[in-house]
Design a protein around this motif. Structure first.
Motif, PDB file in Angstrom:
ATOM      1  N   GLY A 196      14.394  -0.892   5.060  1.00 15.46           N
ATOM      2  CA  GLY A 196      14.117  -1.774   3.936  1.00 15.46           C
ATOM      3  C   GLY A 196      15.277  -2.025   3.004  1.00 15.46           C
ATOM      4  O   GLY A 196      15.122  -2.738   2.013  1.00 15.46           O
ATOM      5  N   LYS A 197      16.450  -1.470   3.290  1.00 11.37           N
ATOM      6  CA  LYS A 197      17.607  -1.621   2.412  1.00 11.37           C
ATOM      7  C   LYS A 197      18.756  -2.290   3.157  1.00 11.37           C
ATOM      8  O   LYS A 197      18.888  -2.141   4.376  1.00 11.37           O
ATOM      9  CB  LYS A 197      18.075  -0.255   1.887  1.00 11.37           C
ATOM     10  CG  LYS A 197      17.049   0.486   1.059  1.00 11.37           C
ATOM     11  CD  LYS A 197      17.611   1.835   0.593  1.00 11.37           C
ATOM     12  CE  LYS A 197      16.591   2.589  -0.243  1.00 11.37           C
ATOM     13  NZ  LYS A 197      17.127   3.900  -0.718  1.00 11.37           N
ATOM     14  N   VAL A 198      19.592  -3.006   2.411  1.00 11.67           N
ATOM     15  CA  VAL A 198      20.826  -3.544   2.977  1.00 11.67           C
ATOM     16  C   VAL A 198      21.851  -2.415   3.065  1.00 11.67           C
ATOM     17  O   VAL A 198      22.145  -1.761   2.072  1.00 11.67           O
ATOM     18  CB  VAL A 198      21.379  -4.692   2.119  1.00 11.67           C
ATOM     19  CG1 VAL A 198      22.764  -5.102   2.611  1.00 11.67           C
ATOM     20  CG2 VAL A 198      20.443  -5.897   2.159  1.00 11.67           C
ATOM     21  N   VAL A 199      22.369  -2.190   4.272  1.00 11.16           N
ATOM     22  CA  VAL A 199      23.374  -1.137   4.433  1.00 11.16           C
ATOM     23  C   VAL A 199      24.764  -1.712   4.663  1.00 11.16           C
ATOM     24  O   VAL A 199      25.742  -0.959   4.707  1.00 11.16           O
ATOM     25  CB  VAL A 199      23.016  -0.182   5.595  1.00 11.16           C
ATOM     26  CG1 VAL A 199      21.756   0.586   5.265  1.00 11.16           C
ATOM     27  CG2 VAL A 199      22.867  -0.928   6.911  1.00 11.16           C
ATOM     28  N   ALA A 227       0.822  -1.220   0.000  1.00 14.71           N
ATOM     29  CA  ALA A 227       0.000   0.000   0.000  1.00 14.71           C
ATOM     30  C   ALA A 227       0.854   1.268   0.000  1.00 14.71           C
ATOM     31  O   ALA A 227       0.671   2.176   0.807  1.00 14.71           O
ATOM     32  CB  ALA A 227      -0.939   0.001   1.206  1.00 14.71           C
ATOM     33  N   GLY A 228       1.829   1.308  -0.888  1.00 21.57           N
ATOM     34  CA  GLY A 228       2.661   2.492  -1.016  1.00 21.57           C
ATOM     35  C   GLY A 228       3.886   2.511  -0.136  1.00 21.57           C
ATOM     36  O   GLY A 228       4.739   3.388  -0.282  1.00 21.57           O
ATOM     37  N   VAL A 229       3.988   1.554   0.807  1.00 24.38           N
ATOM     38  CA  VAL A 229       5.160   1.468   1.682  1.00 24.38           C
ATOM     39  C   VAL A 229       6.113   0.410   1.125  1.00 24.38           C
ATOM     40  O   VAL A 229       5.706  -0.720   0.849  1.00 24.38           O
ATOM     41  CB  VAL A 229       4.749   1.085   3.120  1.00 24.38           C
ATOM     42  CG1 VAL A 229       5.980   0.916   3.998  1.00 24.38           C
ATOM     43  CG2 VAL A 229       3.822   2.145   3.688  1.00 24.38           C
ATOM     44  N   VAL A 230       7.379   0.777   0.947  1.00 24.20           N
ATOM     45  CA  VAL A 230       8.373  -0.163   0.437  1.00 24.20           C
ATOM     46  C   VAL A 230       9.009  -0.870   1.642  1.00 24.20           C
ATOM     47  O   VAL A 230       9.807  -0.286   2.369  1.00 24.20           O
ATOM     48  CB  VAL A 230       9.450   0.552  -0.403  1.00 24.20           C
ATOM     49  CG1 VAL A 230      10.445  -0.463  -0.942  1.00 24.20           C
ATOM     50  CG2 VAL A 230       8.804   1.323  -1.551  1.00 24.20           C
ATOM     51  N   ALA A 231       8.622  -2.131   1.857  1.00 24.77           N
ATOM     52  CA  ALA A 231       9.141  -2.889   2.995  1.00 24.77           C
ATOM     53  C   ALA A 231      10.542  -3.417   2.712  1.00 24.77           C
ATOM     54  O   ALA A 231      11.401  -3.442   3.607  1.00 24.77           O
ATOM     55  CB  ALA A 231       8.201  -4.042   3.328  1.00 24.77           C
ATOM     56  N   ASN A 232      10.773  -3.868   1.490  1.00 20.30           N
ATOM     57  CA  ASN A 232      12.099  -4.306   1.040  1.00 20.30           C
ATOM     58  C   ASN A 232      12.415  -3.581  -0.258  1.00 20.30           C
ATOM     59  O   ASN A 232      11.621  -3.588  -1.192  1.00 20.30           O
ATOM     60  CB  ASN A 232      12.157  -5.809   0.796  1.00 20.30           C
ATOM     61  CG  ASN A 232      12.167  -6.648   2.067  1.00 20.30           C
ATOM     62  OD1 ASN A 232      11.706  -7.772   2.087  1.00 20.30           O
ATOM     63  ND2 ASN A 232      12.692  -6.094   3.146  1.00 20.30           N
ATOM     64  N   ASP A 233      13.600  -2.959  -0.306  1.00 19.18           N
ATOM     65  CA  ASP A 233      13.951  -2.091  -1.432  1.00 19.18           C
ATOM     66  C   ASP A 233      15.243  -2.583  -2.071  1.00 19.18           C
ATOM     67  O   ASP A 233      16.331  -2.363  -1.564  1.00 19.18           O
ATOM     68  CB  ASP A 233      14.114  -0.653  -0.914  1.00 19.18           C
ATOM     69  CG  ASP A 233      14.311   0.358  -2.033  1.00 19.18           C
ATOM     70  OD1 ASP A 233      14.339  -0.046  -3.212  1.00 19.18           O
ATOM     71  OD2 ASP A 233      14.435   1.554  -1.722  1.00 19.18           O
TER      72      ASP A 233
END
Length: 523
Positions: free
Chosen positions: A232-235, A31-37
């Protein structure tokens, strides 16, 4: 690393092990939220690979896709070098992937064997063959340090043993990639060490383990490599042996995180909570025995103890969930001993419960409804029995902003929030009631390091604003970091009190286990 532990395989050696799991550009939206990017992740065969990040960073979503509970919107997942479409848990099991969820999926009145085979029952001539399953389970459990009796009922097992049953379920189905989601959240230290011994044995057998946890001490002890997610991103991915807790925490939060003793501004005032000679019996057994406790304004009193020594019953008696069998409870000259929960709240008591799901929130209710639970009959939320949702929604929006709760709308249901954000909302609601006394039971259990730091700061701010805070925690680091005074509860008795800066971890441990006892009255 714990004594006797095997040295982890060096994942950065010249000839690294082949990949068990590979994610490339995996993205999942809600719903518009990026959980995994655009997640890139490599997990090698025969390693313990830990996945860490704050609540809501995307760890669970990624693992759900790996286990077939969710589907990626973009990207691909490869298992042992082959791109796979994992569209169901059945497909994951076919690929020898297993997952132990944070909340166990066991039938309490079934035996170990019945739970292990459930869904893949062995049969001979169309008849259930539990003897065959029992032999296989005995063989598998011998690979653990403490073999399980396949005929024992799950309800009679300790929590650590129940977790072993969950792992046996995966091994019975042939899994060699094991996903463990918060496996230590409900374990005591001895059970954690036993679990880690078992995981090391599985690693030696060539199993691949993906380990999700909040405790960085545990992660650094058991993991070979650590991948950090943020928003949601690998850092970053680091070798555990070459990094520190502080470095991993900074990757998780994006800034230095300091979880250490809070010194300074406590200026204890007049007595506020006075407990005298409190007794609580459950099932004919005394669980709280002759407890005297005094807590002043602008003070955090930490109550330490091994779980099961009367903490739950003491808290229930203080907040009105259980009537004491003897003694008295006073709050600022008001006798609360026989008062109900509502009356105690009206007189200035607030409560952060140990189980936020059972007692802190109604998960099916919206955030605006949860934000005023227990306060809905007060102005401006109601008048003459009529509720004013507009005022409640305004309060929810204010609390969400002030306590940095990650939510898309006050209309969201409670279950849509991560555990850390649920806890922040409960904390915000209790502070908003302008209490005199705050009872906080295990306020950071299950929270990530960033959320823990936030909760600690709010408790200190509350103390500095004049509140009395009774902190009950099994986390001694938390007790030592926050408390102005510390009491130790053992076998239902308050056996020792310390000034906050006087206590040490080892000395607390002696009193908590009963190795030392010199009961002293409250100061």
């Amino acid at each position: 690393m714990a004594e006797g532990a095997q040295e982890p395989a060096a994942p950065d050696a010249a000839t690294p092990a082949p990949l068990a799991v590979e994610c490339r550009g995996v993205t999942r939206r809600y719903a518009g939220v990026v959980a995994n990017d655009q997640i890139d992740l490599e997990v090698r065969q025969g390693e313990v690979h830990s996945l860490v990040g704050e609540n809501g960073a995307g760890k669970s979503t990624l693992m759900k896709m790996l286990y077939g509970l969710e589907a990626p919107d973009e990207g691909e997942i490869s298992i042992r070098g082959q791109v796979e479409r994992i569209d169901s848990p059945r497909k994951a099991i076919e690929l020898r992937i297993g997952m132990v969820h944070q909340h166990f999926m066991l039938v309490d009145n079934f035996t170990v064997a019945e739970n292990v085979v459930l869904g893949s029952e062995p049969a001979r001539n169309g008849v259930l063959d539990l003897d065959q399953a029992t032999k296989r389970i005995e063989e598998l459990s011998r690979g653990f340090g403490t073999p399980l009796d396949p005929r024992a009922r799950v309800e009679d097992l300790a929590v650590g043993q129940q977790q072993m049953v969950e792992i046996l379920k995966l091994l019975y189905r042939g899994a060699d990639i094991l996903i463990l989601d918060e496996p230590t959240a409900v374990l005591v230290p001895q059970e954690i060490e036993e679990l880690f011994d078992n995981l090391r044995k599985l690693r030696e057998q060539g199993k691949t383990i993906i380990f999700i946890a909040h405790s960085l001490e545990e992660v650094l002890e058991i993991a070979d490599r650590i991948t950090v997610l943020r928003d949601g991103k690998v850092v970053g991915t680091v070798v555990a042996a070459d990094t520190t807790k502080e470095q991993v925490a900074e990757l998780m939060v994006g800034r230095p995180v300091l979880l250490r003793r809070v010194e300074g501004k406590a200026t204890p005032g007049q007595p506020l909570l006075q407990v005298k000679g409190l007794f609580v019996a459950v099932g004919g057994k005394e669980r709280v025995r002759d407890v005297d406790l005094l807590l002043r304004q602008s003070e955090i009193y930490g109550l330490a103890g091994v779980e099961g020594n009367g903490q739950v019953e003491l808290v229930e008696a203080l907040v009105g969930l259980r009537r004491p069998d003897g003694g008295s409870v006073y709050l600022d000259n008001d006798d609360l001993t026989r008062e109900d929960v509502r009356s105690r709240r009206e007189k200035g008591l607030a409560y952060i419960p140990e189980d936020r799901h059972a007692r802190g929130m109604v998960l099916q209710m919206s955030l605006w409804e949860n934000s005023v639970l227990g306060q809905q009959e007060r102005k401006p939320f109601s008048r003459r029995g009529i509720l004013f949702p507009k005022a409640m929604k305004a309060r929810a929006a204010e609390l969400i902003e002030r306590f940095r709760v990650k939510a898309t709308s006050v209309l969201e249901p409670g279950y849509a929030l991560s555990g850390g954000n649920q806890q922040k909302l409960v904390l915000a609601r209790e502070f908003a009631g302008q209490p005199k006394l705050l009872i906080a039971a295990h306020p950071t259990r299950g929270l990530d390091i960033g959320a823990t730091e936030f909760v600690w700061q709010q408790l200190v701010n509350a103390r500095d604003a004049g509140l009395a805070v009774l902190l009950i925690s099994s986390n001694l680091d938390e007790i030592l970091a926050l408390s102005d005074r510390i009491g130790v509860l053992f076998d239902g008795r308050l056996v020792k009190e310390f000034g906050g800066s006087e206590a040490t971890m080892s000395e607390l441990g002696l009193y908590m286990t009963g190795a030392r006892s010199d009961e002293e009255p409250a100061a």
